[in-house]
Design an enzyme around this catalytic site. Structure first.
Site, PDB file in Angstrom:
ATOM      1  CG  ASP A 102      54.984 -52.452  36.669  1.00 32.95           C
ATOM      2  OD1 ASP A 102      54.941 -53.791  36.845  1.00 32.95           O
ATOM      3  OD2 ASP A 102      54.767 -52.091  36.829  1.00 32.95           O
ATOM      4  CG  ASP A 203      55.512 -57.260  33.256  1.00 34.05           C
ATOM      5  OD1 ASP A 203      54.243 -56.242  33.318  1.00 34.05           O
ATOM      6  OD2 ASP A 203      56.639 -57.295  31.821  1.00 34.05           O
ATOM      7  CD  GLU A 257      51.147 -58.693  33.986  1.00 36.35           C
ATOM      8  OE1 GLU A 257      49.764 -58.372  33.313  1.00 36.35           O
ATOM      9  OE2 GLU A 257      52.018 -58.968  33.321  1.00 36.35           O
ATOM     10  CG  HIS A 327      49.316 -50.715  31.701  1.00 31.91           C
ATOM     11  ND1 HIS A 327      48.980 -51.482  32.853  1.00 31.91           N
ATOM     12  CD2 HIS A 327      50.590 -51.098  31.150  1.00 31.91           C
ATOM     13  CE1 HIS A 327      49.993 -52.262  32.868  1.00 31.91           C
ATOM     14  NE2 HIS A 327      51.101 -51.922  32.183  1.00 31.91           N
ATOM     15  CG  ASP A 328      48.183 -54.188  29.845  1.00 36.42           C
ATOM     16  OD1 ASP A 328      49.221 -53.187  29.221  1.00 36.42           O
ATOM     17  OD2 ASP A 328      49.639 -55.098  30.601  1.00 36.42           O
TER      18      ASP A 328
END
Ligand code: GLC
Ligand code: CA
Length: 557
Positions: A102, A203, A257, A327-328
């Site tokens: 990330d 990110d 993202e 993961h979100d």
């Protein structure tokens, strides 16, 4: 990997997202770590994926599970050391597996030395690394609020200034207008690329540029997203170009993202001329639908249409990274499957692994871990969920109702530890796990599924192997097929010499798919089917509940 000659290696790669804190604990402190991943390389090889996205392992107070970074160039002691990471990368490379990390450059932790210095005085040299507005404690600088409904400002009494943060107040936003900050970020990026990683997942990258703070959310026209005040704001391309100039000097893979980016814009963002090789769209995980009890649900029909549009828009230009959950989000098995059966896990896998692009499997989905069902608010770590819960309680909702609202759709639902075996704590740790293990582990675990030929895990393994060797699944262009039933997801992948047809019944009912005349005229044979038995290819193909099939043709035109 230095020996890697092909600049576009990532077009053939299959990604696997590892949320390290929940993967495997090597030293029994209850927290997953880098050495834990090293111990599981054989498993990663067994699955057959060849590109890992590792969620943040940088030094961090972990207010937001590592997305609040206090040192970009150190590993958090909970996860290990830089030497551990180096070893992991070397071992992965020896096995032909790439690793991306990330890159979190929209904000830092409030414990980052830059912010600690910035707090000291207005003329500290790090002060301008962040966004500040003069004022008094009673007057917010503007009306900007974030997705959790929190204001995006925090007041610092001794400076008589507010600082800006899109996310948590402990995650101040970096000021990209400051050339010194940009230089620091660029050299940090180079440092990591020289370290030997194979790329980045960027990110919250859409937010690095903000509109001037006198623009109000209240004034954003109703046909526009109110977050457009700090999402893909004019001028942010200059920042992206700067980063891209560094990226283009390395044979790496980058995936952004891409919040607020439309499917038509994806062509500009990605591909050979784009800012990144690829993006993650966020649209298919938006959950504004509710069930009869007012709880958020995923809409399978909407899911199918959204994925179809993104695939169609990037068929010839641009490149996507398809994924189901991450993961979100809650686990895909809950959102579009039935949250329990191996059949529905396999149906979702069939879609993901036959789409165009560089797909990413979220760890644990390959064994069909269901979403976590929380019994109390104390079991939830995610600060976002707590903010929402507190605001429901403030509005007068009783704790049980507030929990059932938060409990069925929050980011922690998909973050429970990996289920390795049926021993205590699912074999994730011998200590006390930092997060409760999903009670499903007695039945749903790696050890058992490796032994069982028709397990979800072995189905994933077969699909991955199939995608690797089948030119249509690998390189083919995507063409959606209109289906007679809204629950059936049907599409073609067409390469020069081969075509595949994916048919998935996203429902618990028996359904019939009416094969379009054009398709019926060619020869098809089944490649994979999540049901046993002979499939008859005829005008009306009968699909069992959650049935998923991939067919292949050598003569389709
Ligand atoms: C991204 C991450 C999310 C994090 C946020 C702030 O959306 O995926 O987990 O909370 O950025 O860094
Ligand atoms: Ca550990």
């Amino acid at each position: 990997m230095t020996s890697q000659k092909d600049k576009f290696w990532w077009k053939k790669a299959i990604g696997y997202q590892i949320y390290p804190i929940s993967f495997f604990d090597s030293n029994d402190d209850g927290i997953g770590d880098i050495r834990g991943i090293i111990q599981k390389i054989d498993y990663i090889k067994y699955l057959g994926v060849d590109l890992i996205w590792l969620n943040p392992v940088y030094r961090s107070p972990k207010i937001d599970n590592g997305y609040d970074i206090s040192n970009f160039q150190e590993i958090d002691p909970d996860f290990g050391t830089l030497e551990d990471l180096k070893e992991l990368i070397e071992l992965l490379h020896q096995n032909g597996i790439h690793l991306i990390m990330d890159l979190v450059i929209n904000h830092t932790s409030d414990q980052h030395p830059w912010f600690i210095q910035a707090l000291q005085s207005k003329d500290n040299k790090y002060h301008d690394y962040y966004h500040w507005v003069d004022g008094d404690a009673n007057h917010l600088p503007n009306d900007w609020e974030n997705w959790s409904g929190d204001f995006e400002w925090t007041f610092v009494p001794h400076l008589k200034q507010w600082y800006f943060h899109i996310f948590n107040s402990k995650m101040p936003d970096l000021n990209w207008e400051n050339p010194k900050l940009r230089d620091e970020i660029i050299s940090m990026i180079k440092w990591w690329l020289e370290f030997g990683i194979d790329g980045f997942r960027l990110d919250a990258i859409s937010h690095i540029k903000k509109m001037p703070f006198d623009n109000l959310m209240a004034d954003v026209p109703s046909d526009k997203d109110k977050w457009s005040v700090h999402t893909n704001v004019n001028g942010f391309k200059d920042f992206l170009e700067l980063i891209k100039n560094v990226f283009s000097q390395y044979p790496i893979f980058t995936v952004g993202e891409a919040s607020g980016v439309s499917s038509s814009l994806a062509q500009i963002w990605t591909g050979e001329q784009g800012y990144f090789n690829s993006i993650f769209e966020l649209e298919h995980n938006i959950h504004d639908e509710t069930d009869l009890n007012g709880r958020p649900i995923g809409n399978r029909f909407q899911f199918k249409n959204i994925i179809d549009r993104w695939q169609t828009d990037t068929r010839s230009f641009g490149w996507m990274s398809p994924y189901l959950s991450n993961h979100d989000n809650p686990r895909a098995l809950q959102t579009w499957g039935d949250n329990k059966s191996s059949k529905s896990a396999k149906a979702l896998a069939t879609i993901l692994l036959s789409l165009q692009g560089t797909p990413f499997v979220y760890f644990g989905d390959e064994i069909g871990i269901p979403s976590f069902n929380f019994q109390s608010i104390e079991e939830i770590n995610d600060p976002e969920a707590h903010i929402k819960y507190d605001s429901l309680i403030t509005k007068g909702e009783n704790p049980q109702d507030a929990l059932s609202e938060i409990g069925v759709w929050n980011r922690d639902q998909g973050r429970s530890p990996m289920q390795w075996n049926s021993d205590k704590n699912a074999g994730f740790t011998k200590g006390t796990p930092y997060f409760k293990v999903n009670p499903s582990y007695k039945k749903v675990n790696v050890e058992q599924q490796i032994k069982q030929n028709d397990s979800t895990l072995n189905y994933y393994k077969k699909l991955i192997a199939l995608r690797k060797k089948n030119s249509a699944l690998n390189d083919g262009e995507y063409y959606g097929i209109e289906s007679n039933d809204q629950n059936i997801f049907a599409f073609i992948r067409k390469a020069k010499d081969k075509t595949t047809l994916t048919l998935v019944n996203l429902s618990e009912n028996q359904n019939k798919f009416v094969l379009p005349e054009k398709i019926l005229n060619f020869n098809w044979h089944p490649l994979i089917n999540n049901f046993i038995g002979n499939l008859k290819i005829e005008k009306k193909i009968s699909l069992n509940p959650w049935n998923a099939i991939i067919l292949e043709s050598d003569d389709y035109e």
